[in-house]
Write an enzyme that holds these catalytic residues in place. Structure first.
Site, short mmCIF file in Angstrom:
data_model
loop_
_atom_site.label_atom_id
_atom_site.label_comp_id
_atom_site.label_asym_id
_atom_site.label_seq_id
_atom_site.Cartn_x
_atom_site.Cartn_y
_atom_site.Cartn_z
N TYR A 62 0.87 -1.19 0.00
CA TYR A 62 0.00 0.00 0.00
C TYR A 62 0.90 1.23 0.00
O TYR A 62 1.93 1.24 0.69
CB TYR A 62 -0.90 -0.02 1.24
CG TYR A 62 -2.09 0.90 1.16
CD1 TYR A 62 -3.13 0.63 0.29
CD2 TYR A 62 -2.17 2.05 1.94
CE1 TYR A 62 -4.24 1.47 0.20
CE2 TYR A 62 -3.27 2.90 1.86
CZ TYR A 62 -4.30 2.60 0.99
OH TYR A 62 -5.38 3.44 0.90
N SER A 163 -19.41 -6.18 -0.24
CA SER A 163 -18.37 -5.46 0.52
C SER A 163 -19.00 -4.31 1.29
O SER A 163 -20.14 -3.89 1.00
CB SER A 163 -17.31 -4.92 -0.44
OG SER A 163 -17.86 -3.92 -1.27
N ARG A 185 -20.36 -12.89 -5.64
CA ARG A 185 -19.77 -14.19 -5.97
C ARG A 185 -20.77 -15.31 -5.72
O ARG A 185 -21.60 -15.20 -4.82
CB ARG A 185 -18.55 -14.47 -5.06
CG ARG A 185 -17.37 -13.65 -5.36
CD ARG A 185 -16.14 -14.28 -4.76
NE ARG A 185 -15.95 -14.02 -3.34
CZ ARG A 185 -14.90 -14.42 -2.65
NH1 ARG A 185 -13.94 -15.11 -3.24
NH2 ARG A 185 -14.78 -14.14 -1.35
N TYR A 251 -11.88 0.72 -8.01
CA TYR A 251 -11.41 1.24 -6.71
C TYR A 251 -10.81 0.15 -5.83
O TYR A 251 -10.31 0.42 -4.74
CB TYR A 251 -12.55 1.97 -5.97
CG TYR A 251 -13.66 1.06 -5.48
CD1 TYR A 251 -14.69 0.65 -6.33
CD2 TYR A 251 -13.68 0.59 -4.18
CE1 TYR A 251 -15.69 -0.19 -5.90
CE2 TYR A 251 -14.70 -0.24 -3.73
CZ TYR A 251 -15.69 -0.62 -4.59
OH TYR A 251 -16.69 -1.46 -4.15
N GLY A 253 -9.15 -4.30 -5.89
CA GLY A 253 -8.69 -5.43 -6.71
C GLY A 253 -8.75 -6.73 -5.93
O GLY A 253 -7.75 -7.43 -5.83
N MET A 254 -9.94 -7.06 -5.38
CA MET A 254 -10.04 -8.20 -4.46
C MET A 254 -9.60 -9.52 -5.09
O MET A 254 -9.08 -10.38 -4.40
CB MET A 254 -11.47 -8.33 -3.92
CG MET A 254 -11.92 -7.22 -3.00
SD MET A 254 -10.86 -6.89 -1.59
CE MET A 254 -10.88 -8.42 -0.70
N TRP A 277 -9.26 6.73 -5.52
CA TRP A 277 -8.50 6.41 -4.30
C TRP A 277 -8.79 7.47 -3.25
O TRP A 277 -8.37 8.62 -3.36
CB TRP A 277 -6.99 6.35 -4.60
CG TRP A 277 -6.18 5.91 -3.41
CD1 TRP A 277 -6.59 5.09 -2.40
CD2 TRP A 277 -4.83 6.26 -3.13
NE1 TRP A 277 -5.58 4.91 -1.49
CE2 TRP A 277 -4.49 5.61 -1.92
CE3 TRP A 277 -3.88 7.05 -3.77
CZ2 TRP A 277 -3.23 5.74 -1.33
CZ3 TRP A 277 -2.63 7.16 -3.20
CH2 TRP A 277 -2.31 6.51 -2.00
N LEU A 278 -9.55 7.06 -2.24
CA LEU A 278 -10.02 8.01 -1.21
C LEU A 278 -8.87 8.67 -0.47
O LEU A 278 -8.82 9.90 -0.34
CB LEU A 278 -10.92 7.28 -0.21
CG LEU A 278 -11.56 8.17 0.84
CD1 LEU A 278 -12.91 8.68 0.35
CD2 LEU A 278 -11.75 7.45 2.17
N LYS A 341 -17.78 -6.94 9.11
CA LYS A 341 -16.48 -6.26 9.15
C LYS A 341 -15.76 -6.71 10.42
O LYS A 341 -16.27 -6.52 11.53
CB LYS A 341 -16.71 -4.75 9.14
CG LYS A 341 -15.49 -3.89 9.11
CD LYS A 341 -14.58 -4.13 7.92
CE LYS A 341 -15.07 -3.58 6.61
NZ LYS A 341 -14.14 -3.89 5.48
#
Ligand SMILES: NC(=O)c1ccc[n+]([C@@H]2O[C@H](COP(=O)([O-])OP(=O)(O)OC[C@H]3O[C@@H](n4cnc5c(N)ncnc54)[C@H](OP(=O)(O)O)[C@@H]3O)[C@@H](O)[C@H]2O)c1
Length: 352
Positions: A62, A163, A185, A251, A253-254, A277-278, A341
């Protein structure tokens, strides 16, 4: 001003070099806190999430990282102010605060910080909303506003709809009269996942392979805007249903696969590909005041009932029986279809 929390020895998950969380991290005691200096506040953490970007941070993938060795990860969380130094205005002991800037190192029990880097949130939004307010809801809000001037009745399509961002997109869109087409999914609990997202206001919930057929059957208009947090064929699926001149915003790339797009969609519909990108470009463009305003806008959505937070799966850092209880949190994060979460409960709460 001081409190009992001042004398407690703070603990944190710490890493010295990038790696996989279970190998790289260890739970360590930190130096005891001293009284906050001018412009500083002392904080006691309540709840700190594990977001995908935190994992990437520990892995060294990151762009924003704590200083190593001895870095504490954690970009998000809610803490209570336990002491206020001189020259601090706007924050008082007992306030709940959230970080205005990333990489504050929220995977710790307590710390001393510059008050200017923290924003007060009202307790009435609840712990789950406060703990998860900084990253995912503002991402959903900004992406719905920045790229396409959406009108009530328009549609947006997204993958990764289960998500935290996806669920916020569904709810904020619904509050604005915008319809959502949601790709998830394949999973054993498909009916429950569909029911949950529909309960949040999703207009269509489907899978990558049934998207075209289900969208046609739904009668919903082709989406002008698509959100991609998965990549690979899931990005291609969303792109393939976009309206003429539509925009796909990536936003996340899981699936850890490059974004792919069908040639026909690009040639015949002139689809645009954008990125969001926040904590980088968006935060820099907003400045601290813009970020405070965005957080207040999210607080208003929670208070109006338009937005509900994701369910939390809380894990303590350690218990008497399990001094490495924090490792269970990462095991839960790695499980597919977790529907919650995962957070570190810094108050020592039990596993959900
Ligand atoms: N660019 C930004 O500013 C920004 C801001 C916020 C978040 N993000 C990114 O947005 C993404 C979602 O974050 P979040 O916190 O909302 O996620 P989250 O709540 O942790 O949920 C993870 C999501 O990813 C899906 N997923 C996991 N592995 C997958 C795979 N191999 N293939 C397809 N889907 C998979 C999960 O689906 P299941 O339910 O099926 O497990 C779930 O929908 C992450 O990539 C994050 O880094 C980016």
């Amino acid at each position: 001003m001081s409190s009992a929390a001042d004398s407690a020895v703070p603990r944190a998950l710490v890493y010295d070099a990038p790696g996989e969380p279970l190998e790289a991290l260890s739970l360590r005691e930190l130096p005891a806190l001293t009284a906050p200096g001018p412009g500083q506040v002392q904080l006691r953490y309540l709840s700190s999430p594990i977001n995908p970007s935190d994992i990437n941070t520990v892995q060294g993938k990151y762009p924003i990282m704590p200083k190593l060795p001895g870095g504490v990860p954690g970009h998000e969380g809610v803490a209570e102010v336990t002491a206020v130094g001189p020259q601090v205005t706007g924050l008082s002991v007992g306030d709940w605060v959230v970080p205005l800037a990333p990489a504050q190192g929220t995977w710790r029990t307590a710390g001393t910080y510059a008050a200017a880097d923290w924003h007060a949130v009202p307790r009435d939004i609840g712990l789950a909303a406060a703990a998860t307010i900084v990253i995912n809801p503002p991402t959903a809000l900004a992406m719905l506003e920045i790229f396409v001037a959406l009108q009530p009745g328009d549609t947006v399509a997204q993958n990764g709809a289960t998500s935290a961002v996806g669920e916020a997109v569904i709810q904020i869109a619904r509050a604005r009269g915008i319809k959502t087409i949601n790709v998830i999914r394949e999973r054993p609990d498909m009916d429950a996942a569909v029911a949950r997202l529909k309960g949040l206001g999703a207009d269509l919930v489907t899978t990558e392979h049934k998207l075209k057929e289900d969208l046609k059957a739904s009668g919903l208009p082709a989406p002008k805007l698509g959100f991609n947090c998965v990549g690979g064929s899931a990005a291609q699926a969303v792109t393939s249903v976009l309206a003429d001149g539509g925009t796909l915003v990536t936003y996340g790339g899981m699936a850890m696969q490059p974004v792919t797009a069908g040639t026909a969609a690009m040639i015949f519909k002139d689809i645009s590909f954008r990125g969001f990108w926040l904590t980088g470009r968006w935060a820099a463009a907003q400045g601290p005041e813009g970020r405070r305003k965005a957080l207040d806008a999210i607080v208003a959505l929670y208070r109006s009932g338009a937005l509900t937070p994701p369910p939390l799966a809380p894990f303590p850092l350690a218990t008497a029986d399990d001094p490495e209880a924090w490792k269970r949190a990462f095991e839960r994060v790695a499980a597919p279809h977790r529907g919650a979460k995962v957070v570190f409960d810094m108050r020592g709460g039990a596993e959900a």
